[in-house]
Design a protein around this motif. Structure first.
Motif, PDB file in Angstrom:
ATOM      1  N   ALA A 141      55.929  53.540  48.337  1.00  0.00           N
ATOM      2  CA  ALA A 141      55.759  52.882  47.049  1.00  0.00           C
ATOM      3  C   ALA A 141      54.463  53.370  46.408  1.00  0.00           C
ATOM      4  CB  ALA A 141      55.718  51.368  47.213  1.00  0.00           C
ATOM      5  N   ASN A 142      54.415  53.293  45.095  1.00  0.00           N
ATOM      6  CA  ASN A 142      53.189  53.539  44.344  1.00  0.00           C
ATOM      7  C   ASN A 142      52.760  52.221  43.725  1.00  0.00           C
ATOM      8  OD1 ASN A 142      53.027  56.286  44.888  1.00  0.00           O
ATOM      9  ND2 ASN A 142      54.169  56.879  43.069  1.00  0.00           N
ATOM     10  N   LEU A 143      51.571  51.793  44.070  1.00  0.00           N
ATOM     11  CA  LEU A 143      51.050  50.521  43.594  1.00  0.00           C
ATOM     12  C   LEU A 143      50.178  50.766  42.365  1.00  0.00           C
ATOM     13  CD1 LEU A 143      51.078  47.527  44.710  1.00  0.00           C
ATOM     14  CD2 LEU A 143      48.818  48.049  45.658  1.00  0.00           C
ATOM     15  N   TRP A 144      50.485  50.079  41.261  1.00  0.00           N
ATOM     16  CA  TRP A 144      49.685  50.243  40.053  1.00  0.00           C
ATOM     17  C   TRP A 144      48.321  49.584  40.222  1.00  0.00           C
ATOM     18  CZ3 TRP A 144      51.643  53.891  37.391  1.00  0.00           C
ATOM     19  CH2 TRP A 144      53.022  53.993  37.149  1.00  0.00           C
ATOM     20  N   THR A 145      47.283  50.286  39.793  1.00  0.00           N
ATOM     21  CA  THR A 145      45.924  49.746  39.860  1.00  0.00           C
ATOM     22  C   THR A 145      45.566  49.056  38.545  1.00  0.00           C
ATOM     23  OG1 THR A 145      44.823  51.702  38.953  1.00  0.00           O
ATOM     24  CG2 THR A 145      45.309  51.708  41.321  1.00  0.00           C
ATOM     25  N   ALA A 146      44.400  48.443  38.520  1.00  0.00           N
ATOM     26  CA  ALA A 146      43.953  47.716  37.327  1.00  0.00           C
ATOM     27  C   ALA A 146      43.644  48.645  36.156  1.00  0.00           C
ATOM     28  CB  ALA A 146      42.728  46.876  37.655  1.00  0.00           C
ATOM     29  N   VAL A 147      43.404  49.936  36.432  1.00  0.00           N
ATOM     30  CA  VAL A 147      43.109  50.863  35.325  1.00  0.00           C
ATOM     31  C   VAL A 147      44.364  51.544  34.797  1.00  0.00           C
ATOM     32  CG1 VAL A 147      40.789  51.296  36.185  1.00  0.00           C
ATOM     33  CG2 VAL A 147      42.627  52.872  36.806  1.00  0.00           C
ATOM     34  N   SER A 148      45.488  51.326  35.444  1.00  0.00           N
ATOM     35  CA  SER A 148      46.739  51.912  34.963  1.00  0.00           C
ATOM     36  C   SER A 148      47.187  51.209  33.690  1.00  0.00           C
ATOM     37  CB  SER A 148      47.834  51.779  36.028  1.00  0.00           C
ATOM     38  OG  SER A 148      48.198  50.417  36.191  1.00  0.00           O
ATOM     39  N   PRO A 149      47.959  51.889  32.836  1.00  0.00           N
ATOM     40  CA  PRO A 149      48.504  51.211  31.656  1.00  0.00           C
ATOM     41  C   PRO A 149      49.306  49.964  32.024  1.00  0.00           C
ATOM     42  CG  PRO A 149      48.797  53.581  31.443  1.00  0.00           C
ATOM     43  CD  PRO A 149      48.305  53.330  32.846  1.00  0.00           C
ATOM     44  N   GLN A 150      50.062  50.052  33.129  1.00  0.00           N
ATOM     45  CA  GLN A 150      50.859  48.901  33.563  1.00  0.00           C
ATOM     46  C   GLN A 150      49.960  47.738  33.981  1.00  0.00           C
ATOM     47  OE1 GLN A 150      51.307  52.051  34.359  1.00  0.00           O
ATOM     48  NE2 GLN A 150      53.439  52.586  34.009  1.00  0.00           N
ATOM     49  N   GLY A 151      48.923  48.064  34.767  1.00  0.00           N
ATOM     50  CA  GLY A 151      47.998  47.029  35.207  1.00  0.00           C
ATOM     51  C   GLY A 151      47.244  46.404  34.052  1.00  0.00           C
ATOM     52  N   LYS A 152      46.825  47.243  33.111  1.00  0.00           N
ATOM     53  CA  LYS A 152      46.095  46.737  31.943  1.00  0.00           C
ATOM     54  C   LYS A 152      46.958  45.778  31.128  1.00  0.00           C
ATOM     55  CE  LYS A 152      42.824  50.551  31.200  1.00  0.00           C
ATOM     56  NZ  LYS A 152      41.589  49.770  31.020  1.00  0.00           N
ATOM     57  N   LEU A 153      48.229  46.155  30.913  1.00  0.00           N
ATOM     58  CA  LEU A 153      49.112  45.312  30.112  1.00  0.00           C
ATOM     59  C   LEU A 153      49.351  43.976  30.799  1.00  0.00           C
ATOM     60  CD1 LEU A 153      50.896  44.725  27.730  1.00  0.00           C
ATOM     61  CD2 LEU A 153      52.703  46.116  28.767  1.00  0.00           C
ATOM     62  N   LEU A 154      49.581  44.002  32.106  1.00  0.00           N
ATOM     63  CA  LEU A 154      49.803  42.751  32.828  1.00  0.00           C
ATOM     64  C   LEU A 154      48.579  41.835  32.733  1.00  0.00           C
ATOM     65  CD1 LEU A 154      51.623  44.051  36.041  1.00  0.00           C
ATOM     66  CD2 LEU A 154      52.619  42.649  34.212  1.00  0.00           C
ATOM     67  N   GLU A 155      47.400  42.391  32.909  1.00  0.00           N
ATOM     68  CA  GLU A 155      46.189  41.568  32.842  1.00  0.00           C
ATOM     69  C   GLU A 155      45.947  41.039  31.435  1.00  0.00           C
ATOM     70  OE1 GLU A 155      43.034  43.882  34.688  1.00  0.00           O
ATOM     71  OE2 GLU A 155      43.497  42.926  36.611  1.00  0.00           O
ATOM     72  N   GLN A 156      46.294  41.823  30.422  1.00  0.00           N
ATOM     73  CA  GLN A 156      46.175  41.347  29.046  1.00  0.00           C
ATOM     74  C   GLN A 156      47.088  40.150  28.795  1.00  0.00           C
ATOM     75  OE1 GLN A 156      47.081  44.873  26.788  1.00  0.00           O
ATOM     76  NE2 GLN A 156      45.151  45.874  27.313  1.00  0.00           N
ATOM     77  N   LEU A 157      48.193  40.089  29.523  1.00  0.00           N
ATOM     78  CA  LEU A 157      49.147  38.997  29.361  1.00  0.00           C
ATOM     79  C   LEU A 157      48.822  37.793  30.247  1.00  0.00           C
ATOM     80  CD1 LEU A 157      52.400  41.139  29.184  1.00  0.00           C
ATOM     81  CD2 LEU A 157      51.529  39.663  27.349  1.00  0.00           C
ATOM     82  N   GLY A 158      47.770  37.894  31.027  1.00  0.00           N
ATOM     83  CA  GLY A 158      47.360  36.761  31.850  1.00  0.00           C
ATOM     84  C   GLY A 158      47.708  36.865  33.322  1.00  0.00           C
ATOM     85  N   PHE A 159      48.384  37.941  33.729  1.00  0.00           N
ATOM     86  CA  PHE A 159      48.688  38.141  35.138  1.00  0.00           C
ATOM     87  C   PHE A 159      47.412  38.544  35.889  1.00  0.00           C
ATOM     88  CE2 PHE A 159      52.771  38.652  33.115  1.00  0.00           C
ATOM     89  CZ  PHE A 159      53.697  38.184  34.036  1.00  0.00           C
ATOM     90  N   THR A 160      47.374  38.236  37.176  1.00  0.00           N
ATOM     91  CA  THR A 160      46.275  38.669  38.043  1.00  0.00           C
ATOM     92  C   THR A 160      46.835  39.642  39.071  1.00  0.00           C
ATOM     93  OG1 THR A 160      45.133  36.548  37.802  1.00  0.00           O
ATOM     94  CG2 THR A 160      44.509  37.929  39.674  1.00  0.00           C
ATOM     95  N   LEU A 161      46.240  40.819  39.162  1.00  0.00           N
ATOM     96  CA  LEU A 161      46.702  41.809  40.129  1.00  0.00           C
ATOM     97  C   LEU A 161      46.119  41.509  41.506  1.00  0.00           C
ATOM     98  CD1 LEU A 161      46.426  45.176  38.138  1.00  0.00           C
ATOM     99  CD2 LEU A 161      48.455  43.765  38.513  1.00  0.00           C
ATOM    100  N   ALA A 162      46.973  41.563  42.512  1.00  0.00           N
ATOM    101  CA  ALA A 162      46.525  41.328  43.881  1.00  0.00           C
ATOM    102  C   ALA A 162      45.583  42.440  44.323  1.00  0.00           C
ATOM    103  CB  ALA A 162      47.731  41.243  44.815  1.00  0.00           C
ATOM    104  N   GLN A 163      44.562  42.075  45.090  1.00  0.00           N
ATOM    105  CA  GLN A 163      43.612  43.055  45.608  1.00  0.00           C
ATOM    106  C   GLN A 163      44.147  43.652  46.907  1.00  0.00           C
ATOM    107  OE1 GLN A 163      40.602  43.889  44.009  1.00  0.00           O
ATOM    108  NE2 GLN A 163      41.639  42.730  42.384  1.00  0.00           N
ATOM    109  N   VAL A 164      43.973  44.959  47.051  1.00  0.00           N
ATOM    110  CA  VAL A 164      44.387  45.617  48.287  1.00  0.00           C
ATOM    111  C   VAL A 164      43.180  45.737  49.204  1.00  0.00           C
ATOM    112  CG1 VAL A 164      46.206  46.901  47.114  1.00  0.00           C
ATOM    113  CG2 VAL A 164      43.937  47.932  47.375  1.00  0.00           C
ATOM    114  N   PRO A 165      43.410  45.880  50.502  1.00  0.00           N
ATOM    115  CA  PRO A 165      42.285  46.055  51.429  1.00  0.00           C
ATOM    116  C   PRO A 165      41.414  47.240  51.015  1.00  0.00           C
ATOM    117  CG  PRO A 165      44.308  45.639  52.636  1.00  0.00           C
ATOM    118  CD  PRO A 165      44.700  45.823  51.200  1.00  0.00           C
ATOM    119  N   PRO A 166      40.102  47.173  51.230  1.00  0.00           N
ATOM    120  CA  PRO A 166      39.180  48.223  50.771  1.00  0.00           C
ATOM    121  C   PRO A 166      39.534  49.623  51.263  1.00  0.00           C
ATOM    122  CG  PRO A 166      37.964  46.289  51.488  1.00  0.00           C
ATOM    123  CD  PRO A 166      39.394  46.050  51.866  1.00  0.00           C
ATOM    124  N   ASP A 167      40.097  49.743  52.459  1.00  0.00           N
ATOM    125  CA  ASP A 167      40.359  51.070  53.005  1.00  0.00           C
ATOM    126  C   ASP A 167      41.463  51.805  52.257  1.00  0.00           C
ATOM    127  OD1 ASP A 167      42.030  49.026  54.182  1.00  0.00           O
ATOM    128  OD2 ASP A 167      42.855  50.584  55.482  1.00  0.00           O
TER     129      ASP A 167
END
Length: 322
Positions: A207-233
């Motif tokens: 799978a490819n996980l969208w990050t917060a800087v992706s267009p998809q991640g940005k749009l979701l956060e603009q709509l009020g969604f919170t993106l889950a954090q992945v482990p630091p590694d």
């Protein structure tokens, strides 16, 4: 002598007219300099024949009414592409405007030169990047290198608008979308947060996980969604260090990183949600056990004005009570 005088007069008039037009061009911002990752590009006049080597960028160019004459394409007649290999969300617009297909997949300098472009646009990363032809294409016309993996489609539209003289068109389409986005945000009944937003492979092994800087991640956060954090590694998994919009997941790493309370599947329809829900490897995920897996639509692999608008439609269907 009279003939000579007339020629001098005519030449003077022509010179004056050229100065008038030149001053008008400067007043309107031409020539203008465009700063890219590959240096500064000088555009002498507003582009009239733009060639987009990136099928991803083409949708945003069309949305701001930039004069695109030809575009690179992807494999035709697929879930995401029409018979031309253009993305389905804007394929009809491209047809109406007479946009020609340059090639499928592998960039072709000869095909690009054949369109006599006055501006060539290249994506800095991604499968539709023609960056390896930069020097060759620079001999044909000014080349603008843009990135779409680290910004929203609105930010890309603004950048392209400034380069092509379509600032007003870019501002207009962004304003229209923002109004729709604001209206939808106030009506959304969000599913349990945070969410994992991803593209799930057809074989179910990666799978490819969208990050917060992706267009998809940005749009979701603009709509009020919170993106889950992945482990630091997982930071080391950023698409071999070349891209910022995705984290590549495979095998045993998938369940650990897909840790959102809700899963949003991009480049996916309803059948794909069932495929994930029945994947035994992911059966212990909270989102799977609670059946909180939702498809965002086939055309959301790359976001532009058209696919982002379709995504708003899909979110309204899923999370707005009518």
């Amino acid at each position: 002598m009279a003939g000579t005088g007339f020629r001098v007069f005519s030449g003077t008039v022509a010179l004056l007219l050229s100065l008038v037009f030149a001053s008008h061009a400067f007043a309107e911002g031409w020539p203008r300099k465009v700063i890219t990752s590959h240096g500064t590009v000088t555009l002498e006049h507003m582009p009239q024949r733009i060639v987009s080597t990136s099928v991803t960028v083409t949708g945003t160019l069309l949305a701001i009414n930039a004069p695109v004459v030809a575009s690179g394409a992807t494999a035709p007649n697929s879930r995401i592409a029409d018979s031309q290999g253009f993305f389905r969300q804007w394929g009809d617009v491209a047809k109406q405007r007479g946009v020609q297909r340059l090639y499928i997949g592998e960039p072709n300098a000869e095909a690009i030169a054949g369109q006599a472009p006055d501006l060539i646009i290249i994506a800095a990363t991604g499968g539709d990047s023609a960056l390896k032809l930069y020097d060759q294409l620079s001999a044909i016309a000014p080349v603008m290198v843009v990135s779409y993996d680290d910004k929203s489609w609105q930010e890309l539209a603004t950048e392209l608008g400034q380069a092509t003289g379509k600032e007003a068109d870019a501002a207009r389409v962004i304003t229209q979308f923002s109004a729709r986005e604001t209206s939808l945000k106030s009506a959304l009944d969000l599913p349990p947060q945070p969410v994992s937003a991803l593209v799930f492979s057809t074989d179910g092994k990666s799978a490819n996980l969208w990050t917060a800087v992706s267009p998809q991640g940005k749009l979701l956060e603009q709509l009020g969604f919170t993106l889950a954090q992945v482990p630091p590694d997982f930071a080391a998994s950023y698409s071999q260090g070349k891209r910022h919009d995705i984290i590549q997941l495979a095998g045993e790493k998938m369940p650990e990183a897909m840790n959102g309370q809700t899963l949003l599947l991009f480049s996916a329809h309803q059948a794909d949600t069932q495929r994930l829900l029945t994947n035994s490897f992911l059966a212990q995920l909270p989102a799977v056990q609670s059946q909180r897996v939702y498809a965002m639509g086939d055309d959301t692999f790359r976001l532009d004005y058209y696919s982002a608008s379709n995504m708003l439609d899909q979110l309204e269907k899923l999370f707005v009570t009518h």
